[in-house]
Scaffold this motif. Structure first.
Motif, PDB file in Angstrom:
ATOM      1  N   GLY A  88       3.850  -7.782   1.918  1.00 57.14           N
ATOM      2  CA  GLY A  88       3.912  -6.329   1.746  1.00 57.14           C
ATOM      3  C   GLY A  88       4.531  -5.930   0.419  1.00 57.14           C
ATOM      4  O   GLY A  88       5.151  -4.880   0.294  1.00 57.14           O
ATOM      5  N   THR A  90       4.524  -4.266  -2.648  1.00 57.74           N
ATOM      6  CA  THR A  90       3.752  -3.181  -3.232  1.00 57.74           C
ATOM      7  C   THR A  90       4.236  -2.838  -4.636  1.00 57.74           C
ATOM      8  O   THR A  90       3.842  -1.816  -5.196  1.00 57.74           O
ATOM      9  CB  THR A  90       3.863  -1.952  -2.284  1.00 57.74           C
ATOM     10  N   LEU A 243       8.771  -6.325   2.486  1.00 62.72           N
ATOM     11  CA  LEU A 243       9.257  -5.280   1.592  1.00 62.72           C
ATOM     12  C   LEU A 243       8.601  -3.943   1.949  1.00 62.72           C
ATOM     13  O   LEU A 243       7.381  -3.872   2.098  1.00 62.72           O
ATOM     14  CB  LEU A 243       8.926  -5.666   0.148  1.00 62.72           C
ATOM     15  N   GLY A 244       9.403  -2.918   2.093  1.00 58.92           N
ATOM     16  CA  GLY A 244       8.865  -1.608   2.459  1.00 58.92           C
ATOM     17  C   GLY A 244       8.469  -1.596   3.925  1.00 58.92           C
ATOM     18  O   GLY A 244       8.921  -2.427   4.719  1.00 58.92           O
ATOM     19  N   ASN A 245       7.607  -0.642   4.295  1.00 55.99           N
ATOM     20  CA  ASN A 245       7.192  -0.532   5.687  1.00 55.99           C
ATOM     21  C   ASN A 245       5.732  -0.889   5.908  1.00 55.99           C
ATOM     22  O   ASN A 245       5.338  -1.222   7.016  1.00 55.99           O
ATOM     23  CB  ASN A 245       7.412   0.901   6.187  1.00 55.99           C
ATOM     24  N   ALA A 246       4.931  -0.789   4.846  1.00 56.65           N
ATOM     25  CA  ALA A 246       3.487  -0.971   5.006  1.00 56.65           C
ATOM     26  C   ALA A 246       3.043  -2.352   4.547  1.00 56.65           C
ATOM     27  O   ALA A 246       3.516  -2.853   3.531  1.00 56.65           O
ATOM     28  CB  ALA A 246       2.752   0.096   4.192  1.00 56.65           C
ATOM     29  N   GLU A 252      -0.666   0.174   1.705  1.00 56.96           N
ATOM     30  CA  GLU A 252       0.285  -0.034   0.608  1.00 56.96           C
ATOM     31  C   GLU A 252       0.039   0.926  -0.551  1.00 56.96           C
ATOM     32  O   GLU A 252       0.968   1.290  -1.265  1.00 56.96           O
ATOM     33  CB  GLU A 252       0.254  -1.489   0.135  1.00 56.96           C
ATOM     34  N   GLU A 255       1.907   3.860   0.487  1.00 55.04           N
ATOM     35  CA  GLU A 255       3.341   3.614   0.343  1.00 55.04           C
ATOM     36  C   GLU A 255       3.765   3.706  -1.131  1.00 55.04           C
ATOM     37  O   GLU A 255       4.838   4.230  -1.458  1.00 55.04           O
ATOM     38  CB  GLU A 255       3.679   2.227   0.904  1.00 55.04           C
TER      39      GLU A 255
HETATM   40 CA    CA Z   1       5.090  -2.775   1.537  1.00 53.62          CA
END
Ligand code: CA
Ligand code: URA
Length: 433
Positions: A88, A90, A243-246, A252, A255
């Motif tokens: 993930g 991005t 990393l992050g949520n998506a 992404e 995001e």
């Molecule tokens: Ca991500």
């Protein structure tokens, strides 16, 4: 020169000279040195290592084994970023417009690649119309005009590395720090970088499972960079949780847009600011990393970074209204499913690689080079490590254009642990410059 002598020299822990390394790589690339001799050499290097002169010579010999991209018609210091790969991640989608917004040229060549999601190029293709196949001339023109372009790789870059990597993969010699470091650095230098920022990941979802290994790799790459005249900096960052949520191509992109608007996930935003400050500083913005960071933060909040994103998408044929209406422009999945917490507590672990594999099972990544990507597929993690959850609350939403199998949600439940106590992982372990 004879390859057998060089193998024995390395086996006896003597250093190889620059001309020996050059000779070896030239003759291996032209198929005059057979794979069995090169695999013996790789194994000797695996056990005996290489000093910085040898690693630099190996890097440059691999650079010279194929085409080199000439970015000299682009004004300014061309700073490239490389990540050792995670789940993930991005950052490139955010960093390209963000760093360009402070005036640093970002001439990025990216790959498609195998893995949990596509590469940066695949992600950008989630934006309708976006064209990644751009001629070298147009590429230079776009970067001079807008300070940013991201295109697919063209040309025959570092054929020696391709051949060596394939050999190492089947001879148990991938995990050698001098070989990994020269492999990565050769690709960045052949792609025309004047300066290089490295994001070396550590944790379950990363190639380097512990911080010490990651640090050794980062220091080795920074030393090579300096030795061959490319200013290089590195960050050791966490990849124990994604990393992050998506995770997923279109997800992404959305995001990244949120992050460019200044309201992205905390960890993704912070990592982009840390990497971005290094890129901007190496490019000549500000007299310290802190000064460079302040300029980037300003552009995340005043809309300039998002404006550059719009211009960049539009210039490569993409629908720039994605910046304002991502949900209506990006591909939509036919099926969605919510995964709910089976108990109450705090999220204590999100096993990055397993969550990444779940995204791939939904269609977000390629298992083989031939697999078709589903640009709408992937997953969204609502709760990260340290967050409180109630039994029955949604922790992850799944997206796919094919019917979602039960094994995916089972895998998610198994790999997101909920306990009474949780410690948030350190995001940035170290900065090496
Ligand atoms: Ca991500
Ligand atoms: N990634 C690379 O590009 N090269 C290696 O040798 C290992 C990981």
């Amino acid at each position: 020169m004879r390859m057998i002598d060089l193998i024995e020299k390395k086996q006896h822990n003597e250093s190889l000279t620059e001309s020996e390394i050059k000779w070896m790589i030239e003759h291996y690339t032209s198929d005059d040195i057979p794979d069995y001799q090169m695999s013996a050499m790789a194994m000797a290097i695996y056990f005996k290592g290489m000093n910085n002169e040898e690693r630099s010579a190996l890097t440059m010999a691999m650079v010279e084994s194929g085409d080199q991209i000439d970015l000299s018609p682009i004004e300014g210091v061309k700073v490239d970023k490389h990540s050792t790969g995670g789940v993930g991640d991005t950052t490139t989608l955010v960093l390209a417009p963000l760093v360009a917004s402070v005036g640093i040229p970002v001439a990025k060549m990216s790959g498609r690649g195998l893995g949990h999601t596509g590469g940066t190029i695949d992600k950008l293709e989630a934006v309708p119309g976006f064209d990644v196949e751009v001629t070298q001339e147009k590429f230079v023109e776009l970067v001079n005009k807008n300070k940013v372009a991201v295109v697919g790789q063209s040309g025959n870059l570092t054929p020696a590395d391709k051949k060596m990597y394939a050999l190492r993969d089947v001879t148990g010699t991938v995990e050698s720090i001098p070989l990994i470091a020269s492999s990565i650095m050769s690709k960045k230098i052949a792609a025309g970088a004047d300066a290089i920022v490295l994001d070396v990941k550590t944790g379950a979802g990363a190639f380097m499972k512990n911080v010490d290994q990651a640090k050794e790799l980062a220091e080795t790459m920074v030393n090579i960079g300096e030795a061959v005249g490319r200013n290089t900096m590195a960050v050791i960052s966490d990849m124990s949780q994604p990393l992050g949520n998506a995770i997923g191509n279109g997800l992404e992109v959305k995001e990244a847009i949120d992050t460019l608007k200044g309201h992205g996930p905390k960890d993704l935003t912070e990592l982009c600011l840390v990497l971005g400050s290094q890129m901007a500083y190496l490019g000549g913005v500000g007299s310290s990393l802190d000064e460079a960071r302040a300029k980037l933060e300003e552009n995340l909040h005043n809309g300039k970074a998002l404006d550059v994103f719009r211009t960049f998408i539009d210039a490569q044929g993409g629908d720039a209204s994605v910046a304002d209406n991502p949900d209506s422009v990006l591909p939509k999945a036919k099926y969605t499913q919510e995964v709910k917490a089976e108990e109450s507590g705090k999220v204590s672990e999100i096993v990055a690689d397993q969550i990444g594999i779940s995204a791939m099972m939904l269609g977000a990544g390629r298992e083989t080079k031939e697999s078709e990507l589903d640009l709408a597929a992937g997953l969204y993690i609502h709760k990260k490590i340290g967050d409180v959850v109630e039994k029955g609350e949604t922790i992850v939403t799944l997206y796919s254009n094919k019917e979602i199998k039960e094994e995916v949600s089972e895998k998610i439940i198994k790999n997101i642990k909920i306990s009474d106590e949780a410690t948030e992982p350190t995001l940035i372990h170290e900065i090496i410059q």
